[in-house]
Scaffold this active site. Structure first.
Site, PDB file in Angstrom:
ATOM      1  N   HIS A   1      -8.004  -7.793  -7.559  1.00  0.00           N
ATOM      2  CA  HIS A   1      -7.213  -6.830  -7.142  1.00  0.00           C
ATOM      3  C   HIS A   1      -7.462  -5.394  -8.156  1.00  0.00           C
ATOM      4  CE1 HIS A   1      -3.970  -4.036  -5.863  1.00  0.00           C
ATOM      5  NE2 HIS A   1      -4.303  -4.464  -4.558  1.00  0.00           N
TER       6      HIS A   1
ATOM      7  N   GLU B   1     -10.885  -0.986  -1.233  1.00  0.00           N
ATOM      8  CA  GLU B   1      -9.859  -0.593  -1.757  1.00  0.00           C
ATOM      9  C   GLU B   1      -9.856   0.498  -2.489  1.00  0.00           C
ATOM     10  OE1 GLU B   1      -6.329  -3.525  -0.560  1.00  0.00           O
ATOM     11  OE2 GLU B   1      -7.068  -3.765  -2.568  1.00  0.00           O
TER      12      GLU B   1
ATOM     13  N   ASN C   1      -0.628  -8.412   1.392  1.00  0.00           N
ATOM     14  CA  ASN C   1      -0.426  -8.545  -0.014  1.00  0.00           C
ATOM     15  C   ASN C   1       0.869  -8.255  -0.562  1.00  0.00           C
ATOM     16  OD1 ASN C   1      -0.670  -8.789  -2.781  1.00  0.00           O
ATOM     17  ND2 ASN C   1      -2.159  -7.105  -3.162  1.00  0.00           N
ATOM     18  N   TRP C   2       1.826  -9.130  -0.859  1.00  0.00           N
ATOM     19  CA  TRP C   2       3.207  -8.669  -0.996  1.00  0.00           C
ATOM     20  C   TRP C   2       3.319  -8.571  -2.643  1.00  0.00           C
ATOM     21  CZ3 TRP C   2       6.382 -13.252   1.580  1.00  0.00           C
ATOM     22  CH2 TRP C   2       6.169 -13.197   3.054  1.00  0.00           C
ATOM     23  N   LYS C   3       2.250  -8.722  -3.325  1.00  0.00           N
ATOM     24  CA  LYS C   3       2.525  -8.326  -4.770  1.00  0.00           C
ATOM     25  C   LYS C   3       3.686  -9.051  -5.361  1.00  0.00           C
ATOM     26  CE  LYS C   3       0.101  -3.930  -3.641  1.00  0.00           C
ATOM     27  NZ  LYS C   3      -0.279  -2.684  -3.986  1.00  0.00           N
TER      28      LYS C   3
ATOM     29  N   SER D   1      -2.960   2.171   1.545  1.00  0.00           N
ATOM     30  CA  SER D   1      -2.089   2.688   2.248  1.00  0.00           C
ATOM     31  C   SER D   1      -2.116   2.788   3.800  1.00  0.00           C
ATOM     32  CB  SER D   1      -1.760   4.313   1.855  1.00  0.00           C
ATOM     33  OG  SER D   1      -1.420   4.619   0.685  1.00  0.00           O
TER      34      SER D   1
ATOM     35  N   GLU E   1      -5.216  -3.631  -9.171  1.00  0.00           N
ATOM     36  CA  GLU E   1      -4.162  -3.727 -10.312  1.00  0.00           C
ATOM     37  C   GLU E   1      -4.434  -4.831 -11.197  1.00  0.00           C
ATOM     38  OE1 GLU E   1      -1.237  -4.194  -7.410  1.00  0.00           O
ATOM     39  OE2 GLU E   1      -1.352  -2.259  -6.813  1.00  0.00           O
TER      40      GLU E   1
ATOM     41  N   GLY F   1      -0.967   2.167  -2.692  1.00  0.00           N
ATOM     42  CA  GLY F   1       0.335   2.504  -3.125  1.00  0.00           C
ATOM     43  C   GLY F   1       0.655   3.886  -3.191  1.00  0.00           C
TER      44      GLY F   1
ATOM     45  N   GLY G   1      -0.680  -3.659   1.455  1.00  0.00           N
ATOM     46  CA  GLY G   1       0.396  -3.751   0.351  1.00  0.00           C
ATOM     47  C   GLY G   1       1.739  -3.415   1.086  1.00  0.00           C
ATOM     48  N   GLY G   2       2.140  -2.260   0.671  1.00  0.00           N
ATOM     49  CA  GLY G   2       3.370  -1.650   0.871  1.00  0.00           C
ATOM     50  C   GLY G   2       4.025  -1.984   2.453  1.00  0.00           C
TER      51      GLY G   2
HETATM   52  C1  PEP Z   1      -3.108  -3.364  -1.799  1.00  0.00           C
HETATM   53  O1  PEP Z   1      -2.349  -3.587  -2.518  1.00  0.00           O
HETATM   54  O2  PEP Z   1      -4.085  -4.072  -1.836  1.00  0.00           O
HETATM   55  C2  PEP Z   1      -2.813  -2.281  -0.888  1.00  0.00           C
HETATM   56  C3  PEP Z   1      -3.529  -1.833  -0.240  1.00  0.00           C
HETATM   57  O3  PEP Z   1      -1.545  -1.539  -1.006  1.00  0.00           O
HETATM   58  P1  PEP Z   1      -0.947  -0.357  -0.150  1.00  0.00           P
HETATM   59  O4  PEP Z   1      -1.301  -0.836   1.128  1.00  0.00           O
HETATM   60  O5  PEP Z   1       0.392  -0.592  -0.604  1.00  0.00           O
HETATM   61  O6  PEP Z   1      -1.653   0.874  -0.634  1.00  0.00           O
END
Ligand code: PEP
Length: 249
Positions: free
Chosen positions: A95, A167, A9-11, A213, A97, A173, A234-235
């Protein structure tokens, strides 16, 4: 045996040029054949460019959101048909966010899931508790409410098409990852909910990703758990090498 699925997920990251570079590096580095599903979810502006890079590969493409209506006066929104025509097979829905900043609810998530399924998109549906909810011992209640609300009115056949992503909001994040035991327990609980809501076939078939994470140094252990079928990353998906390391773990 459920096929593992790792989605990036590049956001709201990567311009078109940066997206081309990242997608090309991932394409070059993948060594898994068809053993697992790999999905890239770039921002809308990058979807077409990334589709060209990964065409004729086994890498799938997903959007990060969609609107529940088919078309019309919804400035700034994207429809399921638009995602399909741009080459997407998947779409992330609900998600945390989007729930936090754009007021998405289980009800809107439910509408979006139905729209996505009717258009032939495979939804990646996110659920998870906040830190406060975990500390108040409400994790299971929150997951039950979210899973029931998000899947309301779906047939067993439709539910079986969905990918769920557990999640925990406090792990997204933040660099704080759920312990393997916490993650496995939540995944098992979600699978039990699917059994309660549907049947053994649905519970055994739905893939449940962990997100929060996930990094190369923790992915192997997480992905070795019996009910963790993949990762929503994500990251670490913004760097080709770390995303590839997760895939290969
Ligand atoms: C996400 O945004 O779905 C996520 C899991 O982010 P991160 O891996 O950065 O915690």
């Amino acid at each position: 045996m459920r096929k593992r699925i790792i989605a990036g997920n590049w956001k709201m990251n990567k311009t078109v040029d940066e997206a081309l570079e990242l997608a090309a590096a991932i394409k070059e580095g993948i060594k898994t054949g068809d053993k697992i599903d790999v999905v890239l979810c770039p921002p809308f502006t990058d979807v077409t460019a990334v589709a060209l890079v990964i065409q004729n590969t086994r890498i799938g493409l997903g959007g990060q959101n969609l609107h529940w209506e088919e078309k019309g006066a919804f400035t700034g929104e994207i429809s399921a048909a638009m995602l399909r025509s741009a080459g997407c097979e998947y779409v992330i829905i609900g998600h945390s966010e989007r729930r936090q900043y754009f007021h998405e609810t289980d009800e809107t998530v439910n509408r979006k899931i139905k729209t996505a399924l009717s258009a032939g998109l495979r939804p990646i549906v996110c659920v998870g508790e906040t830190l406060k909810e975990r500390e108040d011992n409400l994790t299971e209640r929150v997951l039950e409410t979210q899973v029931e609300g998000c899947l309301a009115g779906l047939t067993a056949g439709q539910a079986a098409e969905i990918i769920l992503a557990y999640e925990p909001v406090w792990a997204i994040g933040t660099g704080v990852v759920a312990t393997v035991e916490q993650a496995q327990a939540a995944h098992q609980y979600i699978r039990d909910l699917l059994f309660k809501l549907y049947d053994r076939t649905v519970a055994d078939r739905v893939r449940i990703q962990y997100g929060g994470s996930m990094k190369p140094d923790n992915s192997g252990q997480l992905l070795a758990q019996p009910d963790i079928d993949g990762g929503l990353v994500g990251g670490a998906s913004l760097d080709a090498q770390s995303f590839l390391d997760i895939i290969h773990s």
